[in-house]
Design a protein around this motif. Sequence first.
Motif, PDB file in Angstrom:
ATOM      1  N   ALA A 189       0.853  -1.303   0.110  1.00 19.59           N
ATOM      2  CA  ALA A 189      -0.022  -0.129   0.150  1.00 19.59           C
ATOM      3  C   ALA A 189       0.627   1.203  -0.110  1.00 19.59           C
ATOM      4  O   ALA A 189       0.692   2.177  -0.658  1.00 19.59           O
ATOM      5  CB  ALA A 189      -0.751  -0.048   1.109  1.00 19.59           C
ATOM      6  N   HIS A 190       1.890   1.085   0.765  1.00 24.40           N
ATOM      7  CA  HIS A 190       2.769   2.400   0.907  1.00 24.40           C
ATOM      8  C   HIS A 190       3.593   2.797  -0.526  1.00 24.40           C
ATOM      9  O   HIS A 190       3.679   3.736  -1.090  1.00 24.40           O
ATOM     10  CB  HIS A 190       3.903   2.138   1.731  1.00 24.40           C
ATOM     11  N   VAL A 191       4.215   1.338  -1.398  1.00 22.67           N
ATOM     12  CA  VAL A 191       4.473   1.453  -2.556  1.00 22.67           C
ATOM     13  C   VAL A 191       3.579   2.304  -3.487  1.00 22.67           C
ATOM     14  O   VAL A 191       4.037   2.941  -4.452  1.00 22.67           O
ATOM     15  CB  VAL A 191       5.378   0.369  -3.031  1.00 22.67           C
ATOM     16  N   ARG A 192       2.289   1.401  -3.540  1.00 20.16           N
ATOM     17  CA  ARG A 192       1.315   1.997  -4.245  1.00 20.16           C
ATOM     18  C   ARG A 192       1.124   3.539  -4.341  1.00 20.16           C
ATOM     19  O   ARG A 192       0.878   4.171  -5.259  1.00 20.16           O
ATOM     20  CB  ARG A 192       0.116   1.198  -4.287  1.00 20.16           C
ATOM     21  N   ALA A 193       1.069   4.039  -3.093  1.00 19.24           N
ATOM     22  CA  ALA A 193       0.907   5.465  -2.872  1.00 19.24           C
ATOM     23  C   ALA A 193       2.088   6.199  -3.673  1.00 19.24           C
ATOM     24  O   ALA A 193       1.902   7.252  -4.113  1.00 19.24           O
ATOM     25  CB  ALA A 193       0.719   5.906  -1.430  1.00 19.24           C
ATOM     26  N   TYR A 194       3.271   5.539  -3.518  1.00 21.20           N
ATOM     27  CA  TYR A 194       4.415   6.249  -4.191  1.00 21.20           C
ATOM     28  C   TYR A 194       4.102   6.155  -5.824  1.00 21.20           C
ATOM     29  O   TYR A 194       4.389   7.318  -6.552  1.00 21.20           O
ATOM     30  CB  TYR A 194       5.515   5.462  -3.915  1.00 21.20           C
ATOM     31  N   VAL A 195       3.691   5.075  -6.291  1.00 23.89           N
ATOM     32  CA  VAL A 195       3.238   5.170  -7.652  1.00 23.89           C
ATOM     33  C   VAL A 195       2.214   6.337  -8.087  1.00 23.89           C
ATOM     34  O   VAL A 195       2.207   6.986  -8.957  1.00 23.89           O
ATOM     35  CB  VAL A 195       2.842   3.789  -8.156  1.00 23.89           C
ATOM     36  N   ASP A 196       1.222   6.488  -7.014  1.00 25.25           N
ATOM     37  CA  ASP A 196       0.280   7.510  -7.271  1.00 25.25           C
ATOM     38  C   ASP A 196       0.989   8.826  -7.336  1.00 25.25           C
ATOM     39  O   ASP A 196       0.434   9.553  -8.359  1.00 25.25           O
ATOM     40  CB  ASP A 196      -0.763   7.535  -5.955  1.00 25.25           C
ATOM     41  N   GLY A 197       1.903   9.201  -6.586  1.00 32.57           N
ATOM     42  CA  GLY A 197       2.635  10.434  -6.836  1.00 32.57           C
ATOM     43  C   GLY A 197       3.416  10.688  -8.101  1.00 32.57           C
ATOM     44  O   GLY A 197       3.312  11.669  -8.549  1.00 32.57           O
ATOM     45  N   GLU A 198       3.985   9.488  -8.688  1.00 32.32           N
ATOM     46  CA  GLU A 198       4.340   9.267  -9.804  1.00 32.32           C
ATOM     47  C   GLU A 198       3.557   9.526 -11.004  1.00 32.32           C
ATOM     48  O   GLU A 198       3.796  10.529 -12.057  1.00 32.32           O
ATOM     49  CB  GLU A 198       5.417   8.048 -10.087  1.00 32.32           C
ATOM     50  N   ALA A 199       2.522   8.913 -10.880  1.00 36.76           N
ATOM     51  CA  ALA A 199       1.382   9.233 -11.777  1.00 36.76           C
ATOM     52  C   ALA A 199       0.956  10.500 -12.011  1.00 36.76           C
ATOM     53  O   ALA A 199       0.337  11.188 -13.148  1.00 36.76           O
ATOM     54  CB  ALA A 199       0.322   8.177 -11.512  1.00 36.76           C
ATOM     55  N   ALA A 200       0.854  11.173 -10.871  1.00 33.88           N
ATOM     56  CA  ALA A 200       0.284  12.654 -10.742  1.00 33.88           C
ATOM     57  C   ALA A 200       1.087  13.653 -11.508  1.00 33.88           C
ATOM     58  O   ALA A 200       0.760  14.650 -11.922  1.00 33.88           O
ATOM     59  CB  ALA A 200      -0.032  12.822  -9.217  1.00 33.88           C
ATOM     60  N   LEU A 201       2.575  13.246 -11.529  1.00 33.46           N
ATOM     61  CA  LEU A 201       3.535  13.998 -12.393  1.00 33.46           C
ATOM     62  C   LEU A 201       3.512  13.448 -13.884  1.00 33.46           C
ATOM     63  O   LEU A 201       4.375  14.263 -14.507  1.00 33.46           O
ATOM     64  CB  LEU A 201       4.717  13.987 -11.703  1.00 33.46           C
ATOM     65  N   SER A 202       2.745  12.661 -14.361  1.00 33.30           N
ATOM     66  CA  SER A 202       2.614  12.070 -15.607  1.00 33.30           C
ATOM     67  C   SER A 202       1.572  12.730 -16.544  1.00 33.30           C
ATOM     68  O   SER A 202       0.581  13.138 -16.037  1.00 33.30           O
ATOM     69  CB  SER A 202       2.868  10.716 -15.549  1.00 33.30           C
ATOM     70  N   GLU A 203       1.852  12.454 -17.759  1.00 31.34           N
ATOM     71  CA  GLU A 203       0.676  12.816 -18.609  1.00 31.34           C
ATOM     72  C   GLU A 203      -0.171  11.504 -18.849  1.00 31.34           C
ATOM     73  O   GLU A 203       0.511  10.571 -19.205  1.00 31.34           O
ATOM     74  CB  GLU A 203       1.073  13.377 -19.833  1.00 31.34           C
ATOM     75  N   ARG A 204      -1.524  11.373 -18.690  1.00 35.94           N
ATOM     76  CA  ARG A 204      -2.220  10.409 -19.114  1.00 35.94           C
ATOM     77  C   ARG A 204      -2.440  10.251 -20.543  1.00 35.94           C
ATOM     78  O   ARG A 204      -2.911  10.972 -21.378  1.00 35.94           O
ATOM     79  CB  ARG A 204      -3.506  10.525 -18.595  1.00 35.94           C
TER      80      ARG A 204
END
Length: 429
Positions: free
Chosen positions: A355-370
């Motif tokens: 869950a902690h690592v998935r939250a890290y992925v959330d942060g990286e995705a937020a800085l990315s273009e969908r």
Amino acid sequence: MSRKCADPRAGARAGLPFAAALPINAAMAAPSQPSFTVDGNRLTLLTDGPDRLARLLALIASARRTLRVLYYIYVDDEAGTAVREALIEAARRGVEVHLIVDGLGSEAAASHRFFRPLEEAGVDLCRFVPRWGRRYLLRNHQKLLLADEERVIIGGFNIEDSYFGTVEEAAWRDLGLLVEGPAAGRLVGYFDALARWTRQHRAPLRALGRMLRSWSEPEGALRWLLGGPMRRLSPWARVVKRDMERAGAIDLIAAYFAPGPGMLRRLDRAGRRGRVRLVLPSKLDHGAAVWAARFTYAGLLRKKVEIYEYQPTKLHTKLFVIDDVVHIGSANFDMRSMFLNLELMLRIDDPAFAAHVRAYVDGEAALSERITPELHRARTGPVTRLKQLAAYFVMAVLDYRVTRRLNFSPRRRRQPRPAADPHRRNPPR
């Protein structure tokens, strides 16, 4: 396999002010990320470049008995010199220091005799140097620094300034993991076995394959899994395949994304079952790798796979979150990491850490273009699609087949085999 190992000799050089000035103790005392205890091991993500360098130097400074160090790229710059001087100082105070570097990835440093002071200080230095011919394209792509058989740092980063800077400095975006506990000690036997294999003249690939299989762990909440040159999936790739087959949630960050059709189908099926999210680079030093990844987008988007391209800087992270399991280490999601390169991954089965690592992925995705289907179509005309197809063919088909032909004996060539390397001379993989 040729090698060059140091003969212990007296002598050392004083440490550089650059290394001494780093806030090593502060970094160890105040981690940038929370720690998690899994199966008696303390795990801490190392998300920021300056913190990773400080922790590497702190780990070296804390060693009292042994240091085992293994990197694909190790170059002659400020960070490389700081690590070198810290290793020399460790050797001077009586620590037994062993260093393995890849002869291709660290070729520039080797040609400038950058490692000579280490040899003069008594460091056991071995170069993983495939000879010209059929083994030239085999790479030791692993990264680790192990202290006193009980603390280890792993990840995707190499020893070079560009891996220890900040996003604002346009450094590589990467990730490390500090493991403190008995799991670290289980790497000792593997490292020593790899060093022995590297020292052999014309070391047999079959023996290497047996070693990788024997040191990959079959069970446990924390499992070391290894990859290398094999005719079928490596131990790590086999486990990832199995984890993906019934997964309901997959989050993947990969610098190099060029999987074969089988792995793409598994992502497709997982996308229909649940949620699959890919965070991939929008920019790399090697542009063809971005084209190769984009060749896969159309099919993945049809299966509801979410694709994000990281915007702030070059992306070098290697991270997989599959339901409650995390895979972290040196492997990309491409054919080289699946079949060819020597890779080191840690599989962590723990819901809280996942869950902690998935939250890290959330942060990286937020800085990315969908990347939506509409956006992908708008950006992909016939000429662009042709370039993407060519890049994917080189990275996922040609590289795989030619490299396998070079890396395995001629009498086995009738079997399926995977390359003229599409990457630059010193690829930042």
